[in-house]
Design a protein around this motif. Structure first.
Motif, PDB file in Angstrom:
ATOM      1  N   GLN A  32      69.039  32.738  52.063  1.00 33.21           N
ATOM      2  CA  GLN A  32      67.725  32.538  52.653  1.00 33.21           C
ATOM      3  C   GLN A  32      67.465  33.602  53.709  1.00 33.21           C
ATOM      4  O   GLN A  32      68.388  34.113  54.345  1.00 33.21           O
ATOM      5  CB  GLN A  32      67.612  31.143  53.282  1.00 33.21           C
ATOM      6  CG  GLN A  32      67.554  30.015  52.272  1.00 33.21           C
ATOM      7  CD  GLN A  32      67.333  28.667  52.935  1.00 33.21           C
ATOM      8  OE1 GLN A  32      67.733  28.442  54.068  1.00 33.21           O
ATOM      9  NE2 GLN A  32      66.690  27.746  52.199  1.00 33.21           N
ATOM     10  N   GLU A  33      66.173  33.939  53.875  1.00 32.60           N
ATOM     11  CA  GLU A  33      65.748  34.897  54.890  1.00 32.60           C
ATOM     12  C   GLU A  33      64.457  34.409  55.516  1.00 32.60           C
ATOM     13  O   GLU A  33      63.807  33.491  55.004  1.00 32.60           O
ATOM     14  CB  GLU A  33      65.553  36.299  54.283  1.00 32.60           C
ATOM     15  CG  GLU A  33      66.824  36.968  53.823  1.00 32.60           C
ATOM     16  CD  GLU A  33      66.597  38.393  53.368  1.00 32.60           C
ATOM     17  OE1 GLU A  33      65.496  38.930  53.650  1.00 32.60           O
ATOM     18  OE2 GLU A  33      67.505  38.972  52.738  1.00 32.60           O
ATOM     19  N   VAL A  41      62.375  31.743  53.279  1.00 31.18           N
ATOM     20  CA  VAL A  41      62.226  31.952  51.838  1.00 31.18           C
ATOM     21  C   VAL A  41      63.611  32.005  51.206  1.00 31.18           C
ATOM     22  O   VAL A  41      64.605  32.337  51.862  1.00 31.18           O
ATOM     23  CB  VAL A  41      61.439  33.244  51.528  1.00 31.18           C
ATOM     24  CG1 VAL A  41      60.037  33.180  52.087  1.00 31.18           C
ATOM     25  CG2 VAL A  41      62.167  34.470  52.087  1.00 31.18           C
ATOM     26  N   ASP A  42      63.661  31.669  49.924  1.00 29.56           N
ATOM     27  CA  ASP A  42      64.899  31.760  49.150  1.00 29.56           C
ATOM     28  C   ASP A  42      64.948  33.098  48.435  1.00 29.56           C
ATOM     29  O   ASP A  42      63.929  33.577  47.908  1.00 29.56           O
ATOM     30  CB  ASP A  42      64.972  30.628  48.125  1.00 29.56           C
ATOM     31  CG  ASP A  42      65.130  29.265  48.784  1.00 29.56           C
ATOM     32  OD1 ASP A  42      66.041  29.130  49.607  1.00 29.56           O
ATOM     33  OD2 ASP A  42      64.341  28.355  48.476  1.00 29.56           O
ATOM     34  N   VAL A  43      66.125  33.688  48.394  1.00 27.98           N
ATOM     35  CA  VAL A  43      66.347  34.948  47.686  1.00 27.98           C
ATOM     36  C   VAL A  43      67.029  34.612  46.359  1.00 27.98           C
ATOM     37  O   VAL A  43      68.153  34.104  46.345  1.00 27.98           O
ATOM     38  CB  VAL A  43      67.198  35.921  48.508  1.00 27.98           C
ATOM     39  CG1 VAL A  43      67.329  37.257  47.781  1.00 27.98           C
ATOM     40  CG2 VAL A  43      66.602  36.121  49.897  1.00 27.98           C
ATOM     41  N   ARG A  99      65.416  40.907  42.399  1.00 26.24           N
ATOM     42  CA  ARG A  99      65.515  39.877  43.429  1.00 26.24           C
ATOM     43  C   ARG A  99      64.114  39.438  43.828  1.00 26.24           C
ATOM     44  O   ARG A  99      63.220  40.266  44.029  1.00 26.24           O
ATOM     45  CB  ARG A  99      66.275  40.397  44.646  1.00 26.24           C
ATOM     46  CG  ARG A  99      67.739  40.680  44.365  1.00 26.24           C
ATOM     47  CD  ARG A  99      68.512  40.967  45.636  1.00 26.24           C
ATOM     48  NE  ARG A  99      69.924  41.177  45.356  1.00 26.24           N
ATOM     49  CZ  ARG A  99      70.858  41.311  46.288  1.00 26.24           C
ATOM     50  NH1 ARG A  99      70.519  41.241  47.567  1.00 26.24           N
ATOM     51  NH2 ARG A  99      72.112  41.502  45.949  1.00 26.24           N
ATOM     52  N   TRP A 138      61.884  36.986  46.530  1.00 24.00           N
ATOM     53  CA  TRP A 138      61.826  36.244  47.778  1.00 24.00           C
ATOM     54  C   TRP A 138      60.721  35.198  47.633  1.00 24.00           C
ATOM     55  O   TRP A 138      59.527  35.521  47.732  1.00 24.00           O
ATOM     56  CB  TRP A 138      61.539  37.175  48.946  1.00 24.00           C
ATOM     57  CG  TRP A 138      62.722  37.950  49.434  1.00 24.00           C
ATOM     58  CD1 TRP A 138      63.456  37.703  50.552  1.00 24.00           C
ATOM     59  CD2 TRP A 138      63.318  39.120  48.848  1.00 24.00           C
ATOM     60  NE1 TRP A 138      64.469  38.622  50.701  1.00 24.00           N
ATOM     61  CE2 TRP A 138      64.414  39.512  49.671  1.00 24.00           C
ATOM     62  CE3 TRP A 138      63.051  39.876  47.696  1.00 24.00           C
ATOM     63  CZ2 TRP A 138      65.217  40.608  49.383  1.00 24.00           C
ATOM     64  CZ3 TRP A 138      63.849  40.964  47.413  1.00 24.00           C
ATOM     65  CH2 TRP A 138      64.913  41.325  48.251  1.00 24.00           C
ATOM     66  N   ASP A 193      58.958  31.386  48.594  1.00 26.34           N
ATOM     67  CA  ASP A 193      58.891  30.322  49.592  1.00 26.34           C
ATOM     68  C   ASP A 193      58.934  28.966  48.888  1.00 26.34           C
ATOM     69  O   ASP A 193      58.924  28.890  47.656  1.00 26.34           O
ATOM     70  CB  ASP A 193      57.639  30.486  50.458  1.00 26.34           C
ATOM     71  CG  ASP A 193      56.343  30.345  49.675  1.00 26.34           C
ATOM     72  OD1 ASP A 193      56.384  29.835  48.534  1.00 26.34           O
ATOM     73  OD2 ASP A 193      55.285  30.740  50.195  1.00 26.34           O
ATOM     74  N   ARG A 237      58.209  39.019  48.239  1.00 26.25           N
ATOM     75  CA  ARG A 237      58.847  40.330  48.097  1.00 26.25           C
ATOM     76  C   ARG A 237      59.612  40.360  46.787  1.00 26.25           C
ATOM     77  O   ARG A 237      60.047  39.321  46.277  1.00 26.25           O
ATOM     78  CB  ARG A 237      59.793  40.576  49.269  1.00 26.25           C
ATOM     79  CG  ARG A 237      60.327  41.992  49.397  1.00 26.25           C
ATOM     80  CD  ARG A 237      61.243  42.104  50.601  1.00 26.25           C
ATOM     81  NE  ARG A 237      60.539  41.850  51.851  1.00 26.25           N
ATOM     82  CZ  ARG A 237      61.138  41.662  53.018  1.00 26.25           C
ATOM     83  NH1 ARG A 237      62.465  41.667  53.088  1.00 26.25           N
ATOM     84  NH2 ARG A 237      60.426  41.457  54.109  1.00 26.25           N
ATOM     85  N   GLN A 242      56.122  44.468  48.126  1.00 28.63           N
ATOM     86  CA  GLN A 242      55.896  43.526  49.220  1.00 28.63           C
ATOM     87  C   GLN A 242      54.440  43.088  49.179  1.00 28.63           C
ATOM     88  O   GLN A 242      53.525  43.918  49.097  1.00 28.63           O
ATOM     89  CB  GLN A 242      56.224  44.157  50.569  1.00 28.63           C
ATOM     90  CG  GLN A 242      56.188  43.171  51.721  1.00 28.63           C
ATOM     91  CD  GLN A 242      56.893  43.697  52.957  1.00 28.63           C
ATOM     92  OE1 GLN A 242      57.564  44.721  52.899  1.00 28.63           O
ATOM     93  NE2 GLN A 242      56.742  43.005  54.068  1.00 28.63           N
TER      94      GLN A 242
END
Length: 564
Positions: free
Chosen positions: A276-277, A284-286, A325, A327, A329, A336, A350
């Protein structure tokens, strides 16, 4: 009787080394003789040496002579071995009693061993700390397979983008000196991207760009700065062309593949949760999974809104292939994306979901979409009377803009005569060193005269038209033939035939017009008819996917002499 003896500090016990009577006398001096000055200096130096305040040179030790001022003192070999004793101290203890001297020597060895052990422990601890910090794993849970809820969110991601219509966009292609930045917006619902292309690796693509899933048009600006900036919200109306450089095609297909009008099937969708970031204050989950809309070769194969089979992330990819990858929510919105495309390199996307202006396609992409409908009674009357009014006015000044294909972008000016059924233009190919071609179209066909020198695309052709030197045959200027033929046919008989509908209202050169589209056997043709009933513009698609324009200013035209 006065006691002149001094108390011995601490718990120090008097031993043979401290009792003056027990000390060995120096040879040549009888016991009880007075101590001379040299002897006192020698004893003082010995005490200072034991305390470590004077260098061994005062004791006359071998190998410890002081060097010249500023030179480094040589280190005794015994100091490099923690087990060996200090030669100066051992020599000083040589005359002590056996029991006391041995005790002091053992204490000195234990002290040196302890200091050496502490130093070694400190060095090993420092090495272990540095190695641990370098290899320290990031905090948080370890990567794992996606859960069912995470797969559902990834499968619905493209539908979420489609429903939210638009988003701000920043795409970075490549890195270092080959980096290209694309900054602007994408409208997934209307299938349009509007971008400013810059960066050290942009090259001939530097400038403004608009794209659909099938075509990219560019307004080059070689003098633009390399700093990424948002394009103007109202795009310029002129200067758009089809580029010869097609490097951005895979990137734009990826951008459009981020949206779909239906969710992707979750069966066969595989990937991993990486962590997560925080992005813009939101957690958000990666997720790692194959690119959206990708086939087995890694290329985007299906545009948004395509068929129900294929195009889902992970479908058609070998297990464990996680090149992209995401990103995401908790609501399934993409913030992203990072991936790598063949022959392109690393791509980072982005999205700014708070920046969502309405985009307007340029004329090279067909202009605004509008709301097609049937003609009203007044519009139908103007449409029926169009051929007679064109014959009555006689002709018009003409300006052509034809993005025919990649490497063929034609610009020209001249005249068109509905009375004689002919057109005479000076045409410049922007991609062929600006070479100038005189072009004539009449009932006999298309003829040309190529000029040796380049000319300005805005310069009209010479008058009167040449009578000789005209040639026929295949040439890039043939891309203008369908446009000129449609304009000349508009004044014949009862006008164009086919299904007619009004696309939208618009303005051109200060005139309010109705854009009317006709589906003919040759394809779609759009007529811009003013409220005065005269034709102001004619448009049709080219083989390159863009739209060509013929702008008309009805009025008197010069005599267009027919060639011999």
């Amino acid at each position: 009787m006065e006691n002149t003896s001094r108390p011995i500090p601490g718990n120090h016990r008097i031993g043979p080394a401290d009792d003056p009577a027990a000390r060995p006398t120096r040879p040549g001096r009888p016991s009880g003789a007075p101590v001379d000055r040299a002897e006192r200096r020698h004893r003082a130096a010995t005490r200072l040496h034991r305390a470590g305040t004077t260098p061994p040179v005062h004791l006359g030790l071998t190998g410890s002579a002081a060097g010249p001022p500023g030179s480094r003192a040589r280190v005794s070999a015994g100091l490099l071995d923690p087990v060996a004793g200090d030669p100066a101290e051992d020599e000083d203890l040589a005359g002590s009693g056996d029991e006391v001297g041995e005790t002091r020597r053992r204490a000195a060895r234990r002290r040196r061993l302890t200091l050496a052990g502490l130093a070694l422990t400190a060095v090993v601890s420092a090495i272990m700390l540095v190695a641990t910090l370098i290899n320290w794993p990031p905090g948080g849970p370890a990567a794992r397979e996606m859960t069912t809820a995470e797969r559902d969110r990834l499968a619905a991601m493209r539908v979420t983008n489609y429903r939210e219509l638009r988003a701000g966009l920043h795409v970075t292609v490549g890195d270092g000196s080959a980096r290209t930045d694309l900054l602007g917006w994408v409208d997934w619902a209307r299938q349009l991207a509007y971008l400013d292309v810059t960066g050290p690796g942009a090259g001939q693509l530097r400038g403004l760009a608009q794209a659909t899933p099938t075509v990219l048009v560019l307004r080059p600006d070689p003098a633009a700065v390399q700093t990424p900036a948002m394009p103007p919200l109202v795009p310029p109306t002129d200067g758009w062309r089809l580029p010869t450089d097609r490097r951005l095609d895979p990137v734009l297909k990826l951008v459009f593949a981020l949206a779909s009008d239906r969710p992707d099937p979750t069966d066969g969708l595989s990937g991993r949760w990486l962590g997560q970031e925080r992005i813009n204050g939101e957690t958000v989950d990666v997720l790692a999974a194959p690119p959206p809309g990708a086939g087995t070769n890694g290329h985007v194969t299906r545009p948004p809104g395509g068929g129900p089979d294929g195009g889902a992330p992970g479908r058609g990819w070998p297990p464990g292939d996680e090149a992209t990858r995401y990103w995401l929510d908790p609501a399934g919105r993409l913030h992203r994306l990072a991936t790598s495309l063949p022959e392109v390199g690393p791509v980072h996307v982005q999205l700014n979901r708070a920046d969502r202006p309405t985009l307007r396609p340029v004329d090279a992409l067909g202009g605004r979409v509008g709301l097609p409908r049937a003609l009203t009674a007044a519009e139908r009357e103007r449409w029926r009377g169009l051929p007679a009014r064109l014959r009555a006015v006689g002709g018009a000044s003409a300006t052509v803009t034809v993005p025919a294909a990649a490497g063929t972008n034609l610009r020209g000016v001249g005249w068109l005569s509905w009375t004689s059924g002919s057109a005479y233009l000076g045409v410049t190919d922007l991609d062929a060193d600006g070479r100038r071609t005189l072009l004539r179209r009449d009932r006999t066909g298309l003829a040309r005269i190529e000029r040796a020198s380049a000319g300005d695309a805005a310069d009209p052709p010479p008058l009167p038209p040449p009578r000789a030197g005209w040639r026929t045959g295949p040439h890039r200027s043939e891309a203008l033939a369908p446009l000129l033929d449609a304009a000349l046919r508009a004044a014949r008989g009862s006008g164009p035939s086919g299904g007619v509908r009004r696309i939208r209202g618009d303005k051109l050169a200060g005139n309010v017009v109705d854009v009317v589209e006709v589906d003919t056997a040759r394809g779609r043709v759009r007529y811009w008819v003013g409220r005065d009933g005269l034709l102001r513009r004619l448009e049709l698609p080219t083989r390159g996917g863009a739209w060509a324009q013929l702008d008309l200013a009805p009025g008197r035209v010069p005599r267009l002499t027919a060639p011999r």
